[in-house]
Design a protein around this motif. Structure first.
Motif, mmCIF file in Angstrom:
data_model
loop_
_atom_site.group_PDB
_atom_site.id
_atom_site.type_symbol
_atom_site.label_atom_id
_atom_site.label_comp_id
_atom_site.label_asym_id
_atom_site.label_seq_id
_atom_site.Cartn_x
_atom_site.Cartn_y
_atom_site.Cartn_z
ATOM 1 N N ASN A 106 0.849 -1.189 0.000
ATOM 2 C CA ASN A 106 0.000 0.000 0.000
ATOM 3 C C ASN A 106 0.880 1.233 0.000
ATOM 4 N N LEU A 107 0.574 2.139 -0.919
ATOM 5 C CA LEU A 107 1.271 3.417 -0.989
ATOM 6 C C LEU A 107 0.373 4.476 -0.366
ATOM 7 N N ASP A 108 0.757 4.960 0.803
ATOM 8 C CA ASP A 108 0.045 6.034 1.490
ATOM 9 C C ASP A 108 0.558 7.351 0.909
ATOM 10 N N GLN A 109 -0.300 8.045 0.154
ATOM 11 C CA GLN A 109 0.112 9.262 -0.540
ATOM 12 C C GLN A 109 -0.187 10.530 0.259
ATOM 13 N N ALA A 110 -0.445 10.362 1.546
ATOM 14 C CA ALA A 110 -0.644 11.494 2.469
ATOM 15 C C ALA A 110 -1.847 12.343 2.100
ATOM 16 N N GLN A 111 -2.883 11.717 1.572
ATOM 17 C CA GLN A 111 -4.114 12.441 1.308
ATOM 18 C C GLN A 111 -4.789 12.775 2.637
ATOM 19 N N PRO A 112 -5.363 13.961 2.750
ATOM 20 C CA PRO A 112 -6.042 14.322 4.000
ATOM 21 C C PRO A 112 -7.163 13.332 4.326
ATOM 22 N N GLY A 113 -7.185 12.872 5.567
ATOM 23 C CA GLY A 113 -8.239 11.958 5.992
ATOM 24 C C GLY A 113 -7.992 10.511 5.678
ATOM 25 N N PHE A 114 -6.835 10.178 5.067
ATOM 26 C CA PHE A 114 -6.571 8.780 4.748
ATOM 27 C C PHE A 114 -6.402 7.974 6.036
ATOM 28 N N PRO A 115 -7.202 6.916 6.225
ATOM 29 C CA PRO A 115 -7.129 6.110 7.456
ATOM 30 C C PRO A 115 -5.940 5.157 7.411
ATOM 31 N N ALA A 116 -4.798 5.625 7.860
ATOM 32 C CA ALA A 116 -3.540 4.883 7.691
ATOM 33 C C ALA A 116 -3.477 3.588 8.479
ATOM 34 N N ASP A 117 -4.423 3.374 9.398
ATOM 35 C CA ASP A 117 -4.367 2.170 10.234
ATOM 36 C C ASP A 117 -5.101 0.978 9.613
ATOM 37 N N ILE A 118 -5.976 1.204 8.647
ATOM 38 C CA ILE A 118 -6.858 0.135 8.165
ATOM 39 C C ILE A 118 -6.096 -0.976 7.459
ATOM 40 N N LEU A 119 -5.292 -0.638 6.463
ATOM 41 C CA LEU A 119 -4.609 -1.684 5.697
ATOM 42 C C LEU A 119 -3.542 -2.423 6.504
ATOM 43 N N PRO A 120 -2.712 -1.738 7.303
ATOM 44 C CA PRO A 120 -1.772 -2.503 8.132
ATOM 45 C C PRO A 120 -2.462 -3.512 9.034
ATOM 46 N N ASP A 144 4.539 11.606 0.314
ATOM 47 C CA ASP A 144 3.601 12.719 0.216
ATOM 48 C C ASP A 144 3.517 13.251 -1.217
ATOM 49 N N THR A 145 2.852 12.484 -2.063
ATOM 50 C CA THR A 145 2.622 12.960 -3.432
ATOM 51 C C THR A 145 1.458 13.949 -3.480
ATOM 52 N N TYR A 146 0.598 13.909 -2.473
ATOM 53 C CA TYR A 146 -0.568 14.794 -2.465
ATOM 54 C C TYR A 146 -0.140 16.259 -2.500
ATOM 55 N N SER A 147 0.870 16.616 -1.701
ATOM 56 C CA SER A 147 1.343 18.004 -1.673
ATOM 57 C C SER A 147 1.925 18.408 -3.017
ATOM 58 N N ILE A 148 2.628 17.480 -3.662
ATOM 59 C CA ILE A 148 3.209 17.784 -4.972
ATOM 60 C C ILE A 148 2.105 18.041 -5.988
ATOM 61 N N VAL A 149 1.098 17.181 -5.983
ATOM 62 C CA VAL A 149 0.015 17.303 -6.957
ATOM 63 C C VAL A 149 -0.774 18.588 -6.747
ATOM 64 N N THR A 150 -1.125 18.887 -5.511
ATOM 65 C CA THR A 150 -1.914 20.098 -5.248
ATOM 66 C C THR A 150 -1.114 21.359 -5.524
ATOM 67 N N ASP A 151 0.202 21.266 -5.453
ATOM 68 C CA ASP A 151 1.052 22.424 -5.764
ATOM 69 C C ASP A 151 1.139 22.647 -7.268
#
Length: 312
Positions: A92-106, A122-129
């Motif tokens: 699983n690639l956690d892309q640091a999207q706001p609200g992503f429930p990081a505990d579910i898949l582990p 953190d690709t989310y910050s790159i994309v939104t920028d």
């Protein structure tokens, strides 16, 4: 294929122990397994020398959606049945999207004893920028994600990354390219990356999205929503999805026929001069018979066509 295992079987993988025991669900499960086996065989996803002693390694990519959960379950069951001589590692690639429930898949991986790796980038910050507001992030996000997954696959010694795209994804991509890209192309079930060192595989290429949705619901997978980035509304792909769903509702079975058409192309009946030598096509001397007009459809094709369009 052997009968579907019951939850009481001692050696059944943990992921499958709570699978519904109804006849209907077992039929659905068998169908998904059969379709995945067919796709793997038809497109040569396994090297010829693959065996239980010499197994390739696949990186199975999980987003937390119904498709990737189903993909993982199908591959695990095929491997457990001795039908897939492959080592699997879920990623699983956690892309640091706001609200992503990081505990579910582990937790899901650990509860089911699944070998896995979690990577946070953190690709989310790159994309939104880079992308203006109110524009879709999907294209850039996808490219960044794919590059990271290639790197992880190399680090893990994998020969392939495996994705959960299904029949409808492939058809949607075809129509997206047809309507907006001016080309006949879709998602291939198997391709090689630009560097030539990794395969990209889609074993669910023959599977219907409705089957996958019913399977994921029956298995009670902890689904993570795909709209966390806020960039999903109004996408052209969503319009194509609605169009296809409307066609299938009006004439059940149409999507299956369309999917089969992607595997039966006739370059001589299209307009691509790079695939067919129209310039040098000339009548044969003495009227020798050559392939020209479309062949007569077989009886099964005529029957299917009559059934599909009977109400139109």
């Amino acid at each position: 294929m052997n009968d579907i295992a019951d939850s009481t079987d001692i050696d059944v993988p943990a992921l499958l122990r709570n699978a519904p025991a109804s006849v209907e669900f077992k039929k659905l499960r068998k169908r998904l397994l059969r379709q995945a086996r067919e796709a793997i065989a038809d497109f040569g996803m396994l090297p010829e020398e693959a065996s239980q002693e010499k197994r390739p390694k696949w990186l199975v990519c999980l987003s937390g959606g119904k498709d990737s959960y189903t993909l993982l379950a199908v591959l695990i069951e095929l491997k457990w049945r001795g039908l897939l001589p492959v080592d699997l590692i879920a990623c699983n690639l956690d892309q640091a999207q706001p609200g992503f429930p990081a505990d579910i898949l582990p937790k899901f991986f650990e509860d089911n004893g699944i070998e896995h790796i979690i990577v946070r980038e953190d690709t989310y910050s790159i994309v939104t920028d880079k992308i203006p507001e109110h524009r879709t992030y999907c294209s850039l996000c996808s490219r960044l994600r794919r590059g990271i997954l290639y790197r992880i696959a190399r680090e893990q010694g994998c020969e392939a990354i495996v994705l959960g795209h299904h029949r409808e994804d492939i058809l949607e991509t075809f129509f997206m390219n047809l309507f907006h890209g001016g080309r006949l192309a879709s998602m291939p079930p198997k391709l090689i990356n630009d560097e030539g060192d990794l395969l990209v595989l889609r074993p669910l290429a023959y599977s219907a999205e409705s089957d996958i949705a019913r399977f994921a619901t029956g298995m009670q997978f902890p689904i993570i929503p795909c709209n966390l980035c806020g960039s999903q509304d109004g996408l052209q792909r969503e319009e194509v999805k609605r169009m296809l769903q409307g066609w299938e509702k009006a004439t059940p079975g149409r999507l299956g026929v369309m999917a089969r058409a992607l595997g039966h192309t006739r370059p001589s009946h299209l307009l691509d001069r790079s695939l067919y030598d129209f310039v040098n096509l000339r009548p044969a001397e003495g009227g020798v018979e050559v392939s020209g007009e479309a062949e007569e459809p077989c009886g099964a094709s005529l029957a299917m066509t009559a059934k599909l369009f009977a109400a139109e």
